[in-house]
Design a protein around this motif. Structure first.
Motif, PDB file in Angstrom:
ATOM      1  N   THR A 168       1.028   4.213  -2.823  1.00  0.00           N
ATOM      2  CA  THR A 168       0.907   5.622  -2.441  1.00  0.00           C
ATOM      3  C   THR A 168       2.103   6.418  -2.955  1.00  0.00           C
ATOM      4  O   THR A 168       1.947   7.535  -3.447  1.00  0.00           O
TER       5      THR A 168
ATOM      6  N   GLU B  90       0.842  -1.202   0.000  1.00  0.00           N
ATOM      7  CA  GLU B  90       0.000   0.000   0.000  1.00  0.00           C
ATOM      8  C   GLU B  90       0.876   1.251   0.000  1.00  0.00           C
ATOM      9  O   GLU B  90       0.585   2.232  -0.672  1.00  0.00           O
ATOM     10  N   SER B  91       1.966   1.185   0.737  1.00  0.00           N
ATOM     11  CA  SER B  91       2.907   2.301   0.789  1.00  0.00           C
ATOM     12  C   SER B  91       3.536   2.540  -0.583  1.00  0.00           C
ATOM     13  O   SER B  91       3.672   3.675  -1.022  1.00  0.00           O
TER      14      SER B  91
ATOM     15  N   LYS C  62      -4.446   3.845 -11.677  1.00  0.00           N
ATOM     16  CA  LYS C  62      -4.549   3.318 -10.309  1.00  0.00           C
ATOM     17  C   LYS C  62      -4.424   1.788 -10.328  1.00  0.00           C
ATOM     18  O   LYS C  62      -3.738   1.208  -9.485  1.00  0.00           O
TER      19      LYS C  62
ATOM     20  N   GLU D 194       1.706   6.969  -6.669  1.00  0.00           N
ATOM     21  CA  GLU D 194       0.697   7.995  -6.922  1.00  0.00           C
ATOM     22  C   GLU D 194       1.266   9.387  -6.642  1.00  0.00           C
ATOM     23  O   GLU D 194       1.055  10.312  -7.424  1.00  0.00           O
ATOM     24  N   ARG D 195       1.976   9.530  -5.546  1.00  0.00           N
ATOM     25  CA  ARG D 195       2.574  10.825  -5.189  1.00  0.00           C
ATOM     26  C   ARG D 195       3.556  11.275  -6.274  1.00  0.00           C
ATOM     27  O   ARG D 195       3.540  12.429  -6.704  1.00  0.00           O
TER      28      ARG D 195
END
Length: 140
Positions: free
Chosen positions: A8, A4-5, A26, A11-12
């Motif tokens: 993220t 999940e990290s 996504k 995405e960042r």
């Protein structure tokens, strides 16, 4: 949780590059975050269309290129095959490529690392980067 990290982080990185995080992107980022293999673009595409049939191969290629340009993933072009990708935040390792199956096996060897340093030193060099790829087949 690390997966999940990673998603993220991807995405960042894309947002900071001014890229919208669309549903297809996504899905691609989820696939990258949940795997620790070395998929090529077609493998990512095949996994992605199982989740969302509207995802195009060009979206996969564009997303991978953006992530590569931003240093989030590494592209490997192993002899005789398509470009494959892996997360860039992994520790140093080398690769053994099975020439019959295409499997990529990551390994580390202190002996190999020490020998490379010794050779470079004897030749008057300091290693700033290296990549070792071994190609083989399983013994029968």
């Amino acid at each position: 949780m690390a997966n999940e990290s990673n998603q993220t982080d991807y995405e960042r990185i894309l947002r900071e590059a001014g890229v919208r995080i669309t549903r297809p992107r996504k899905v691609i980022l989820e696939i990258l975050a949940e795997r620790d293999d070395h998929p090529d673009a077609m493998a990512i595409f095949r996994r992605a269309v199982k989740v969302d049939a509207s995802i195009s191969l060009s979206t996969v290629y564009r997303t991978m290129k953006l992530l590569e340009d931003k240093g989030a993933i590494r592209r490997h072009t192993f002899e005789g095959g398509p470009s494959r990708f892996e997360q860039a935040d992994t520790s140093h390792h080398d690769h053994l490529i099975d020439i019959e199956t295409g499997d990529v096996i990551e390994f580390t060897s202190n002996r190999i690392e020490e020998l490379q340093e010794e050779i470079a030193r004897e030749l008057g060099y300091e290693i700033v980067h290296h990549r070792l790829e071994l190609y083989g087949r399983k013994r029968r």
